[in-house]
Structures are given as structure tokens and as C-alpha cells.
Design a protein around this motif. Sequence first.
Motif, PDB file in Angstrom:
ATOM      1  N   LEU A 175      59.053  -0.295  43.543  1.00  0.00           N
ATOM      2  CA  LEU A 175      59.117  -0.410  42.086  1.00  0.00           C
ATOM      3  C   LEU A 175      60.339  -1.227  41.666  1.00  0.00           C
ATOM      4  O   LEU A 175      60.245  -2.134  40.833  1.00  0.00           O
ATOM      5  CB  LEU A 175      59.160   0.985  41.460  1.00  0.00           C
ATOM      6  CG  LEU A 175      59.173   1.042  39.928  1.00  0.00           C
ATOM      7  CD1 LEU A 175      57.907   0.431  39.363  1.00  0.00           C
ATOM      8  CD2 LEU A 175      59.336   2.474  39.452  1.00  0.00           C
ATOM      9  N   ALA A 176      61.492  -0.926  42.257  1.00  0.00           N
ATOM     10  CA  ALA A 176      62.715  -1.657  41.912  1.00  0.00           C
ATOM     11  C   ALA A 176      62.594  -3.133  42.275  1.00  0.00           C
ATOM     12  O   ALA A 176      63.018  -4.019  41.517  1.00  0.00           O
ATOM     13  CB  ALA A 176      63.913  -1.039  42.633  1.00  0.00           C
ATOM     14  N   THR A 177      61.989  -3.416  43.437  1.00  0.00           N
ATOM     15  CA  THR A 177      61.821  -4.798  43.873  1.00  0.00           C
ATOM     16  C   THR A 177      60.954  -5.578  42.895  1.00  0.00           C
ATOM     17  O   THR A 177      61.269  -6.720  42.533  1.00  0.00           O
ATOM     18  CB  THR A 177      61.177  -4.830  45.278  1.00  0.00           C
ATOM     19  OG1 THR A 177      62.038  -4.154  46.196  1.00  0.00           O
ATOM     20  CG2 THR A 177      60.966  -6.258  45.754  1.00  0.00           C
ATOM     21  N   VAL A 178      59.850  -4.974  42.444  1.00  0.00           N
ATOM     22  CA  VAL A 178      58.941  -5.661  41.526  1.00  0.00           C
ATOM     23  C   VAL A 178      59.591  -5.841  40.156  1.00  0.00           C
ATOM     24  O   VAL A 178      59.443  -6.890  39.517  1.00  0.00           O
ATOM     25  CB  VAL A 178      57.610  -4.887  41.410  1.00  0.00           C
ATOM     26  CG1 VAL A 178      56.702  -5.546  40.375  1.00  0.00           C
ATOM     27  CG2 VAL A 178      56.907  -4.846  42.756  1.00  0.00           C
ATOM     28  N   VAL A 179      60.345  -4.838  39.676  1.00  0.00           N
ATOM     29  CA  VAL A 179      61.008  -4.938  38.373  1.00  0.00           C
ATOM     30  C   VAL A 179      62.004  -6.099  38.370  1.00  0.00           C
ATOM     31  O   VAL A 179      62.075  -6.884  37.417  1.00  0.00           O
ATOM     32  CB  VAL A 179      61.707  -3.611  38.011  1.00  0.00           C
ATOM     33  CG1 VAL A 179      62.643  -3.810  36.837  1.00  0.00           C
ATOM     34  CG2 VAL A 179      60.677  -2.543  37.680  1.00  0.00           C
ATOM     35  N   VAL A 180      62.787  -6.216  39.436  1.00  0.00           N
ATOM     36  CA  VAL A 180      63.738  -7.330  39.551  1.00  0.00           C
ATOM     37  C   VAL A 180      62.999  -8.659  39.474  1.00  0.00           C
ATOM     38  O   VAL A 180      63.429  -9.601  38.784  1.00  0.00           O
ATOM     39  CB  VAL A 180      64.532  -7.222  40.872  1.00  0.00           C
ATOM     40  CG1 VAL A 180      65.300  -8.520  41.143  1.00  0.00           C
ATOM     41  CG2 VAL A 180      65.502  -6.053  40.818  1.00  0.00           C
ATOM     42  N   ALA A 181      61.850  -8.745  40.154  1.00  0.00           N
ATOM     43  CA  ALA A 181      61.082  -9.989  40.156  1.00  0.00           C
ATOM     44  C   ALA A 181      60.523 -10.312  38.773  1.00  0.00           C
ATOM     45  O   ALA A 181      60.512 -11.478  38.355  1.00  0.00           O
ATOM     46  CB  ALA A 181      59.941  -9.887  41.173  1.00  0.00           C
ATOM     47  N   VAL A 182      60.071  -9.300  38.028  1.00  0.00           N
ATOM     48  CA  VAL A 182      59.520  -9.522  36.682  1.00  0.00           C
ATOM     49  C   VAL A 182      60.584 -10.087  35.745  1.00  0.00           C
ATOM     50  O   VAL A 182      60.370 -11.097  35.057  1.00  0.00           O
ATOM     51  CB  VAL A 182      58.944  -8.218  36.102  1.00  0.00           C
ATOM     52  CG1 VAL A 182      58.616  -8.388  34.620  1.00  0.00           C
ATOM     53  CG2 VAL A 182      57.689  -7.803  36.854  1.00  0.00           C
ATOM     54  N   LEU A 239      51.276  -5.864  39.454  1.00  0.00           N
ATOM     55  CA  LEU A 239      51.782  -5.054  40.566  1.00  0.00           C
ATOM     56  C   LEU A 239      52.465  -3.788  40.061  1.00  0.00           C
ATOM     57  O   LEU A 239      52.333  -2.714  40.670  1.00  0.00           O
ATOM     58  CB  LEU A 239      52.754  -5.878  41.415  1.00  0.00           C
ATOM     59  CG  LEU A 239      52.150  -7.059  42.184  1.00  0.00           C
ATOM     60  CD1 LEU A 239      53.235  -7.825  42.921  1.00  0.00           C
ATOM     61  CD2 LEU A 239      51.090  -6.583  43.157  1.00  0.00           C
ATOM     62  N   LEU A 240      53.206  -3.893  38.947  1.00  0.00           N
ATOM     63  CA  LEU A 240      53.810  -2.697  38.355  1.00  0.00           C
ATOM     64  C   LEU A 240      52.722  -1.706  37.940  1.00  0.00           C
ATOM     65  O   LEU A 240      52.856  -0.494  38.124  1.00  0.00           O
ATOM     66  CB  LEU A 240      54.663  -3.081  37.141  1.00  0.00           C
ATOM     67  CG  LEU A 240      56.020  -3.712  37.422  1.00  0.00           C
ATOM     68  CD1 LEU A 240      56.680  -4.149  36.123  1.00  0.00           C
ATOM     69  CD2 LEU A 240      56.934  -2.732  38.164  1.00  0.00           C
ATOM     70  N   THR A 241      51.639  -2.245  37.363  1.00  0.00           N
ATOM     71  CA  THR A 241      50.511  -1.388  36.986  1.00  0.00           C
ATOM     72  C   THR A 241      49.933  -0.709  38.217  1.00  0.00           C
ATOM     73  O   THR A 241      49.607   0.486  38.187  1.00  0.00           O
ATOM     74  CB  THR A 241      49.426  -2.233  36.294  1.00  0.00           C
ATOM     75  OG1 THR A 241      49.979  -2.899  35.169  1.00  0.00           O
ATOM     76  CG2 THR A 241      48.269  -1.350  35.840  1.00  0.00           C
ATOM     77  N   SER A 242      49.817  -1.472  39.308  1.00  0.00           N
ATOM     78  CA  SER A 242      49.255  -0.891  40.537  1.00  0.00           C
ATOM     79  C   SER A 242      50.132   0.229  41.078  1.00  0.00           C
ATOM     80  O   SER A 242      49.633   1.271  41.521  1.00  0.00           O
ATOM     81  CB  SER A 242      49.089  -1.990  41.602  1.00  0.00           C
ATOM     82  OG  SER A 242      50.320  -2.312  42.218  1.00  0.00           O
ATOM     83  N   LEU A 243      51.457   0.040  41.036  1.00  0.00           N
ATOM     84  CA  LEU A 243      52.368   1.075  41.534  1.00  0.00           C
ATOM     85  C   LEU A 243      52.280   2.336  40.681  1.00  0.00           C
ATOM     86  O   LEU A 243      52.314   3.464  41.194  1.00  0.00           O
ATOM     87  CB  LEU A 243      53.806   0.542  41.550  1.00  0.00           C
ATOM     88  CG  LEU A 243      54.095  -0.595  42.534  1.00  0.00           C
ATOM     89  CD1 LEU A 243      55.503  -1.123  42.330  1.00  0.00           C
ATOM     90  CD2 LEU A 243      53.910  -0.123  43.964  1.00  0.00           C
TER      91      LEU A 243
END
Length: 329
Positions: free
Chosen positions: A17-24, A63-67
Motif C-alpha cells: 500500500l505504501a509503495t503504491v501511494v508513493v507512486a500515485v 492498484l490502490l482499489t485492488s489492495l
Amino acid sequence: MPVEADAPDAGTGSESLATVVVAVVTNLAIAAAKAVAGIVSGSSAMLSEAAHSVADTVTEVLLLTSLKRSARPADEAHPLGYGPERYIWALLASIATFAGGAVFACYDGIHTLVHGEDPGDPVFSYAVLAVAFVLEGYSLLVAWRQVTGEAARMRAPLGLYVKHTPDTAVKAVLLENAAALVGLALAAGGLLGAQLTGSGVYDGVASLLIAALLVAVAWELGRSNAQYLIGRPLPAPMRAEVREELLSVLHIEGVLELTTLVQGPDEVLVAAKVDFHDLASARQVEAACEDAEDQLRERWPAIRRVYLDPTPTPVPSAEPSLPPGAVQG
């Protein structure tokens, strides 16, 4: 214990989750800057890169939605949980990468080659590319640290882990950020070529190369998620170790059939037809089932569900078999 790369591990959800948030957050800022630079300089490669970053942002929102959705606990309507939903949204994310980035970049590159372009002042574009490179590099570093840490825990080669990891959200961020850095280099090359020659051909070619890069990333992510949606087992070496673990349990004499299913990065189902000792009592069979589940979960925390079906070993027929071509009299 060596385990192949696609063996899941527990406890990666918050990291992912943290990895994807940083990317967004990174891609939102970069997309806006690239779009402004593309308009100011008239560079098709910069506009393609802006589309690339927009596609990446949409991808990471999916991806955030998927998580979020895959983390929901099992309920009456979905007794095995929502883990596979992660792969549905991640598959949509790969389609977004293709449709939102690759198609636009391809169109813009062809348009530039056919109609030409008037190269504007590239100074602002170079500055944006430099900042974008730093931001994308940081986002890639976050994803890289998570992936290398997970590969180390799995005792698997990094390349094999990236290829087969069931955590496709982090795989998407890693590949997209790596592709973004390559795309930035291509855009810079297109700008430089146009600046030195006064021709937009270099810029158009750079856009087409960016499109090809995005197609490759979208294909790899789509293929990975499709495999898990169809249903993918644990790797063969790990299945063999699961069988050995079951056979080590008291009163279990044979494992006649073993089925494993990866439902998420930290969610695996194990089902087996097991032959128990003929003299074992019902209480001993029940205890053996509990011991087997405890041992499997202790060794592999990602194994969440274990179903054992007591099944006797088939008794071979006492009738002698006839040789090929012989006729029974």
C-alpha cells in the motif's frame, strides 16, 4: 529453506500500500509538469511522456482499489475471501497502461513523423525531465527495496521473484517506474535530436519507442494477472515440501492427491486427499488434521486454509493382467 519466487509470504499488504501511494503522488506531479513542458516546447515525446504518467497514475489508483477491496475478510457470499479481486483490478490497470499511454504515444509519434513539428524551446522540458527522473527514481527505489526484501525472505533470485511474484501491485509499480526512467531518457534523446538538427523526426521516433515500451509493460502485467485469475498453484518444489510436511504428521501414511491455489500474495489454499493409518481412531484422525494444519501454517504463514479429505489408498486388483494382444479364454 529455499523456495521458488512465486511462493507467497504474509505481511506484505501494508508495504504494498505504501509503495503504491508513493507512486500515485509522484506520478500526479510529474504528469502535470510534463504536460506543461510538452505544450511549451511542442515536443511530441514530452506529450507522450505526460500521457505515460497519466496512464501510470490511473494504473496506480486501480492498484490502490485492488489492495483495498482484496483485503476484505471472507463472508457468506465469498467464503474464500476477496483475494483474487486484486488480480481483476490489476488486470484493468495493465489495460489502462496500454490504452492510456501506449496508444496515445503511438498516435502522437506517427502524427509527428507524418506532419512534422516545430521544435520549441526545450530548456523547460529538460528541467522537467531532470526533476521527473529524481522523483521516478525515488518511487522506483521504494518499490525496489520492498521487492528485494521479499525476495530475500523467500531466498529466491531477484529476477525469478519479480517474474513470478503474486504481489502484482508492487510488480506493476516496479516495472512502470523502471519503464518511466527509460521513457524519460528516450524523451530527452528526442528533444536533443530535434534541438541539434531542427527536425522533429527524432521526437517522433522517441514517442514510438515510448509506445513500444508501454506495450511491453502492459503485456507483462496483463499476463501475470491473467495467470492468477485463471488459478495458479504453488511452485512444484514448494508443493513437494507441502507433501513432505503432511507425511511427517503422525497417523498420515500417504498423500494421494494435493491441490494448492494462490489466492493472493499472502493467501494460499491447500486441499489434499490423505490416507490415514488404518488403525487410527476418529479422534486420532481429527488430531492429525489439526496438527497438519498447524505445521503447514507455522512453516508457511501464507497458507490460510487447509482441507484434508480422508481417503483410503486404492487396493490393486488381484487379477493378473494379460499381455498385450492376448485374448482371455
